[in-house]
Design an enzyme around this catalytic site. Structure first.
Site, PDB file in Angstrom:
ATOM      1  N   LYS A  57       3.354  -4.017  -1.989  1.00 27.52           N
ATOM      2  CA  LYS A  57       3.612  -3.629  -0.594  1.00 27.52           C
ATOM      3  C   LYS A  57       4.839  -2.716  -0.561  1.00 27.52           C
ATOM      4  O   LYS A  57       5.765  -2.899  -1.367  1.00 27.52           O
ATOM      5  CB  LYS A  57       3.853  -4.932   0.186  1.00 27.52           C
ATOM      6  CG  LYS A  57       3.898  -4.802   1.695  1.00 27.52           C
ATOM      7  CD  LYS A  57       4.015  -6.212   2.302  1.00 27.52           C
ATOM      8  CE  LYS A  57       4.088  -6.207   3.807  1.00 27.52           C
ATOM      9  NZ  LYS A  57       4.118  -7.584   4.366  1.00 27.52           N
ATOM     10  N   SER A  91       0.716  -8.438   7.896  1.00 27.84           N
ATOM     11  CA  SER A  91       1.196  -7.082   7.696  1.00 27.84           C
ATOM     12  C   SER A  91       0.932  -6.533   6.295  1.00 27.84           C
ATOM     13  O   SER A  91       1.102  -5.339   6.086  1.00 27.84           O
ATOM     14  CB  SER A  91       2.695  -7.025   7.968  1.00 27.84           C
ATOM     15  OG  SER A  91       3.394  -7.815   7.009  1.00 27.84           O
ATOM     16  N   SER A 141       1.531 -12.954   7.032  1.00 26.00           N
ATOM     17  CA  SER A 141       1.260 -11.592   6.562  1.00 26.00           C
ATOM     18  C   SER A 141       0.605 -11.465   5.198  1.00 26.00           C
ATOM     19  O   SER A 141       0.167 -10.375   4.833  1.00 26.00           O
ATOM     20  CB  SER A 141       2.547 -10.764   6.573  1.00 26.00           C
ATOM     21  OG  SER A 141       2.875 -10.418   7.889  1.00 26.00           O
TER      22      SER A 141
END
Lengths: 94, 486
Positions: free
Chosen positions: B79, B154, B178
């Site tokens: 990420k 996310s 997330s």
């Protein structure tokens, strides 16, 4: 209801520039979200110690000794405006 | 020069073949980068690729004389809130555009110490604030199973990358769901470890008492390998748990006889019919494998959204104060220092981040602190106590990750409260600091995957992995890779 004045005041505290449109939008949206929070009032928390972090942190304390770290200029290099190893900012003391 | 070969489906098999020299790390990395190039225009899962750095490392791995490492030569996507030395880290925000980190996060160093090769930085909701990955300054990510749907957020880019086979493993972060939400929506495994299991050093902070990094993968064994690689004490993060070497992989077993599984029936009743059927089937499977099911009560679930958003936004308003246009990121003009701060932040942050900073600043401001932040922290303790009471009756809890499968893009993005309510089953886990896993358990009639939420006591990631493994082996006829797109 969160008034436009409150939104502007909070934006000032948060150092956020917000447009008039954003003020209106946040006033409505934050009011709705805060209304939802009102449900917490029904929970009896008398005498309950607030929990700020979920699991106890380790007792670890590192030894206070000098270890190598990056050169200052590698950190300063991130700054959008600099001279040598100094970060440039607007005049603070007139 | 290496020829393009199809990348091995799983990290476990790939690492083993690269270790014994029957497959080359360079081929694995090139194949992964090639897939990103082919698929990313449709999915938008990746913000940047690290071609040169990755190929250099792969070449070193192929030449290495010491050939051990849990993820030897395995391409990994991380990420874009993990700092990787020498590469851009945006956290999905315009305010960090062009920021090149001069050091790597502890988890990146650990992955690399196990031979993993970081090939790309994944798209994400700005500062990890979102449940649908529609809040990225770099555009929304699409769900690889159905591009009209969200991948969840996310860590949506990480999930989409694993689901579409860009890489066998990705890292995400989970502050209120997330990792688990996108794992559920994209049909991959996602583990949110116990708070303190994984170092937060070098990860862009959102809400420091809730943030935890964790792996995503297409098999439980890969998930376990990736988790073992990154977990453990770090002297750079004083909230990490003292255990240094974490080894779930050698203790993996699908024998779950006698495990007591807690269920809150009303939670399962509340979800979409398709999800409910698959969750019920998974629970029946666990029973047939020798587990017992006990009804439990989690009394403050309904309050967890309010508590979570109050605490997360309060912590975020403080954490994000560092983006001031002075030391890094975007700077806007201003005649005074305050004007420079206000203009830079006004320009650099997106709408959801601003909304959350406003909410958190309001909650912490004079006169409101006791009514909001303190009250939320008190209910947070009650939520944690509720889990402790439940775990006296069971070894783990299973239930839904969300109320439905992936929803359509833009369907909920205009209504922040509706979007927040999506996180009802995931946020309480972060508030209590517990480990939880989303395991794919099937595909519904419309072709979208469904995950099962498994929750354990603090530091018992092992039971989550074991139960997930038992389901992986037992559930019939379910194609777990979303390699539907070739």
């Amino acid at each position: 209801m969160i008034s436009s004045e409150t939104v502007k005041h909070v934006a000032k505290l948060a150092r956020l520039k917000v447009s008039d449109n954003e003020v209106n939008e946040y006033s409505k949206q934050l009011s709705r979200v805060l209304e939802h929070f009102e449900s917490l009032k029904a929970v009896n928390t008398e005498g309950v110690e607030p929990l700020v972090t979920p699991n106890p942190a380790s007792e670890y304390r590192r030894v206070d000794e000098v270890v190598p770290s990056k050169e200052a200029n590698t950190w300063i290099s991130h700054s959008p405006d600099k001279i040598g190893n100094l970060v440039k900012v607007p005049t603070v003391v007139g | 020069m290496a020829t393009m070969q199809k990348i091995k489906n799983h990290a476990e098999e790939l690492a083993s073949q690269i270790r014994d020299g029957s497959f080359k790390a360079v081929d694995a990395v090139e194949s992964s980068l090639d897939k990103i190039q082919k698929k990313n225009s449709a999915l938008n899962a990746i913000i940047s690729t690290l071609n040169e750095r990755a190929l250099d490392r792969a070449q070193q791995i192929d030449k290495a004389t010491t050939r051990n490492g849990k993820l030897f030569g395995v391409p990994v996507v991380v990420k874009d809130n993990f700092c990787v030395e020498g590469s851009q880290t945006t956290a999905g925000s315009k305010i960090l555009k062009g920021f090149v980190s001069n050091y790597s996060a502890t988890v990146i160093e650990r992955l690399e110490a196990q031979g993993a090769v970081v090939i790309a930085k994944a798209n994400m909701d700005e500062f990890a604030m979102g449940s649908s990955n529609e809040n990225s300054a770099y555009g929304a990510v699409k769900n690889p199973w159905n591009e009209a749907c969200v991948p969840g957020g996310s860590s949506g880019g990480s999930a989409a990358a694993v689901a579409s086979e860009m890489a066998p493993i990705a890292l995400g972060t989970d502050t209120g769901g997330s990792i688990r939400l996108p794992a559920h929506y994209c049909g991959v495994y996602g583990l949110k470890p116990t708070y303190g299991r994984v170092s937060r050093y070098g990860i862009v902070a959102f809400a420091s008492s809730l943030d935890q990094a964790g792996p995503m993968a297409r098999s439980v064994r890969d998930l376990s390998l990736a988790y073992d690689s990154v977990a453990g004490f770090d002297h750079k993060d004083s909230t990490t748990y003292t255990e240094t070497a974490v080894d779930t992989y050698s203790k993996l077993t699908s024998n779950i006889k006698g495990k007591r599984i807690g269920v809150v029936t009303s939670h399962i009743e509340n979800v979409d019919q398709n999800n409910k059927e698959l969750i019920t089937k998974a629970i029946d499977t666990l029973k047939s494998l020798g587990a017992t099911v006990v009804e439990i009560d989690l009394p403050y679930t309904e309050n967890s959204i309010s508590v979570y958003y109050m605490i997360a936004t309060s912590e975020a308003s403080s954490n994000l104060a560092r983006y001031d246009g002075i030391r890094y990121g975007v700077r806007a003009e201003g005649a005074t220092l305050d004007e420079l701060y206000e203009n830079s932040r006004g320009l650099g942050f997106g709408p959801e981040v601003k909304r959350r900073i406003m909410l958190g600043t309001y909650a912490l401001s004079s006169g409101y602190y006791d009514a909001y932040y303190k009250k939320a922290c008190q209910v947070r303790r009650l939520i944690k106590n509720g889990f402790q009471a439940a775990f006296e009756k069971c070894d783990l809890i299973v239930g839904p990750v969300a109320t439905s499968s992936a929803f359509k893009l833009t369907e909920r993005s205009q209504d922040p409260l509706k979007m927040y309510l999506n996180d009802i089953y995931t946020t309480s886990i972060n508030l209590a600091g517990l480990p939880a896993l989303s395991a794919p358990i099937g595909i519904q009639k419309d072709g979208l995957p469904v995950g099962l939420h498994l929750i354990a006591k603090a530091y018992d990631e092992q039971v989550l992995l074991n139960v997930a493994l038992s389901l992986e082996e037992a559930l019939p006829g379910f194609e777990r890779t979303a390699g539907v797109r070739g």
